[in-house]
Design a protein around this motif. Structure first.
Motif, PDB file in Angstrom:
ATOM      1  N   UNK A 238      -5.814   2.905 -17.004  1.00 38.72           N
ATOM      2  CA  UNK A 238      -6.862   2.949 -18.017  1.00 38.72           C
ATOM      3  C   UNK A 238      -7.355   1.543 -18.359  1.00 38.72           C
ATOM      4  N   UNK A 239      -6.421   0.580 -18.407  1.00 38.84           N
ATOM      5  CA  UNK A 239      -6.837  -0.794 -18.672  1.00 38.84           C
ATOM      6  C   UNK A 239      -7.722  -1.348 -17.577  1.00 38.84           C
ATOM      7  N   UNK A 240      -7.362  -1.079 -16.333  1.00 45.06           N
ATOM      8  CA  UNK A 240      -8.195  -1.545 -15.210  1.00 45.06           C
ATOM      9  C   UNK A 240      -9.537  -0.829 -15.221  1.00 45.06           C
ATOM     10  N   UNK A 241      -9.517   0.461 -15.582  1.00 48.71           N
ATOM     11  CA  UNK A 241     -10.764   1.224 -15.653  1.00 48.71           C
ATOM     12  C   UNK A 241     -11.679   0.662 -16.727  1.00 48.71           C
ATOM     13  N   UNK A 242     -11.096   0.244 -17.848  1.00 48.12           N
ATOM     14  CA  UNK A 242     -11.905  -0.346 -18.916  1.00 48.12           C
ATOM     15  C   UNK A 242     -12.559  -1.642 -18.459  1.00 48.12           C
ATOM     16  N   UNK A 243     -11.820  -2.467 -17.729  1.00 48.41           N
ATOM     17  CA  UNK A 243     -12.402  -3.718 -17.224  1.00 48.41           C
ATOM     18  C   UNK A 243     -13.496  -3.455 -16.202  1.00 48.41           C
ATOM     19  N   UNK A 244     -13.415  -2.297 -15.532  1.00 48.38           N
ATOM     20  CA  UNK A 244     -14.391  -2.004 -14.477  1.00 48.38           C
ATOM     21  C   UNK A 244     -15.649  -1.346 -15.026  1.00 48.38           C
ATOM     22  N   UNK A 245     -15.498  -0.349 -15.889  1.00 48.00           N
ATOM     23  CA  UNK A 245     -16.659   0.430 -16.325  1.00 48.00           C
ATOM     24  C   UNK A 245     -16.941   0.317 -17.816  1.00 48.00           C
ATOM     25  N   UNK A 246     -16.060  -0.312 -18.581  1.00 48.57           N
ATOM     26  CA  UNK A 246     -16.318  -0.483 -19.997  1.00 48.57           C
ATOM     27  C   UNK A 246     -15.414   0.369 -20.874  1.00 48.57           C
ATOM     28  N   UNK A 247     -15.359  -0.007 -22.145  1.00 55.05           N
ATOM     29  CA  UNK A 247     -14.453   0.655 -23.077  1.00 55.05           C
ATOM     30  C   UNK A 247     -14.865   2.089 -23.356  1.00 55.05           C
ATOM     31  N   UNK A 248     -16.171   2.355 -23.444  1.00 51.33           N
ATOM     32  CA  UNK A 248     -16.623   3.707 -23.762  1.00 51.33           C
ATOM     33  C   UNK A 248     -16.214   4.702 -22.681  1.00 51.33           C
ATOM     34  N   UNK A 249     -16.435   4.335 -21.416  1.00 59.07           N
ATOM     35  CA  UNK A 249     -16.061   5.228 -20.327  1.00 59.07           C
ATOM     36  C   UNK A 249     -14.544   5.414 -20.256  1.00 59.07           C
ATOM     37  N   UNK A 250     -13.810   4.356 -20.570  1.00 59.55           N
ATOM     38  CA  UNK A 250     -12.340   4.477 -20.582  1.00 59.55           C
ATOM     39  C   UNK A 250     -11.901   5.475 -21.635  1.00 59.55           C
ATOM     40  N   UNK A 251     -12.502   5.402 -22.821  1.00 61.55           N
ATOM     41  CA  UNK A 251     -12.138   6.329 -23.880  1.00 61.55           C
ATOM     42  C   UNK A 251     -12.498   7.756 -23.507  1.00 61.55           C
ATOM     43  N   UNK A 252     -13.631   7.942 -22.818  1.00 60.68           N
ATOM     44  CA  UNK A 252     -14.016   9.281 -22.391  1.00 60.68           C
ATOM     45  C   UNK A 252     -13.013   9.841 -21.383  1.00 60.68           C
ATOM     46  N   UNK A 253     -12.574   8.991 -20.444  1.00 61.18           N
ATOM     47  CA  UNK A 253     -11.582   9.438 -19.474  1.00 61.18           C
ATOM     48  C   UNK A 253     -10.267   9.791 -20.162  1.00 61.18           C
ATOM     49  N   UNK A 254      -9.893   9.000 -21.159  1.00 65.73           N
ATOM     50  CA  UNK A 254      -8.648   9.267 -21.879  1.00 65.73           C
ATOM     51  C   UNK A 254      -8.745  10.568 -22.666  1.00 65.73           C
ATOM     52  N   UNK A 255      -9.920  10.826 -23.267  1.00 63.90           N
ATOM     53  CA  UNK A 255     -10.093  12.083 -24.007  1.00 63.90           C
ATOM     54  C   UNK A 255     -10.010  13.284 -23.074  1.00 63.90           C
TER      55      UNK A 255
END
Length: 321
Positions: A238-255
């Protein structure tokens, strides 16, 4: 005067002559052996000879004992590899031996796994054709054993990290690295018994990132999130995903992951994640009979469809492809 012993023919006994011959022979051996041993130590094998016929003919000559002959040849290859390494010379025909072993027993796993070592790890610098032959054998192994996660990992590490450093052409390096990254992606889907594999999967995402393939990075991390239950690995992904696509998309993936967990615990909490993914999501046949409900997540017939319908209208990253 003592009598000289005689044999049955009346001639003197020959035991003295025999003893003299033995003594002369021992002296000759003692004088010649050090010189011959020194000459033997100075001799070196410079070339190998390949005595087997073609792989197809070897299969015919095995008379049906294909697996047994493959085992025998592979054992001989391992011993010969050690001797060649000790003598600091190239194992000239190791690729041809491995090809013959693969033809005899295509499902024999060990020759595929060790092919890159046997071909490229040598006391003399390997040739470019050795790297290509190792890739050819590894790719054949992936076709023969498509569900072997450890073999996919071996191939991915070889293509992504080990071999490109020996290539001179930039396009070839790029193609080999991307092929290796795809192999690592498949290895991550299969997981296997290697506990360090998920960590290597996270590290492998940097290959796609360096090559500028952002979509591949996202898909790669999605697959890792879909198959792992390890909280530490999920946090890394999730941390790597946030660095790649941004915090909003990371939160959506986590939800989306949390929604899947909620469905899992509400439906069959006693099953493992893999078992639940095989069974698919629960649906209500009476409610889902109409066309109006076909696009609802609660009526999805597979987890991939469930993820697509869950993400529809939210713009979320789909982690269950």
């Amino acid at each position: 005067m003592p009598r000289v012993p005689k044999d049955s023919t009346g001639r003197p006994a020959t035991w003295l002559a025999r003893f003299a011959c033995m003594l002369i022979g021992a002296l000759a051996i003692g004088w010649l052996r050090p010189r011959l041993a020194e000459r033997y130590r100075q001799l070196k094998v410079t070339t190998d000879m390949y005595a087997l016929p073609s792989p197809e003919q070897t299969v015919a000559f095995s008379l049906g004992y294909r697996a047994a002959l493959a085992d025998l040849l592979f054992a001989n290859v391992l011993v010969s590899y050690g001797l060649h390494f000790q003598e600091r010379r190239r194992f000239e025909y190791v690729g041809r031996y491995l090809e013959t072993i693969n033809a005899l027993d295509p499902k024999f796993r060990a020759p595929y796994r060790f092919s890159d070592t046997l071909l490229t790890l040598a006391p003399v610098a390997p040739r470019l054709e050795d790297y290509r032959k190792a890739r050819e054998i590894l790719e054949r192994g992936l076709r023969e054993l498509p569900d072997d996660g450890e073999l996919w990992l071996t191939a991915g590490q070889y293509l992504a990290y080990l071999a490109p450093g020996r290539l001179t052409d930039a396009n070839q390096k790029h193609e080999w690295r991307m092929s290796g990254a795809r192999c690592l992606t498949r290895a991550c889907e299969l997981l296997g018994k290697d506990r360090n594999l998920p960590y290597q999967c996270i590290t492998a995402a940097t290959i796609f990132s360096r090559e500028g393939n952002r979509e591949a990075v996202i898909q790669f991390l999605e697959r890792v999130l879909a198959v792992t239950d390890n909280e530490e690995i999920r946090a890394l992904a999730l941390g790597y995903l946030e660095r790649t696509v941004g915090e909003q998309q990371r939160e959506q993936a986590e939800r989306q992951l949390e929604r899947f967990r909620a469905v899992w615990k509400a439906d069959l909490p006693f099953l493992s994640k893999d078992e639940l993914l095989v069974l698919g999501p629960r649906t209500d046949p009476a409610y889902c009979a109409g066309r109006a409900q076909m696009r609802e997540a609660s009526c999805a017939s597979s987890w991939r469809t469930w993820a697509d319908q869950e993400s529809a209208g939210r713009g979320a990253i789909q982690t269950w492809r």
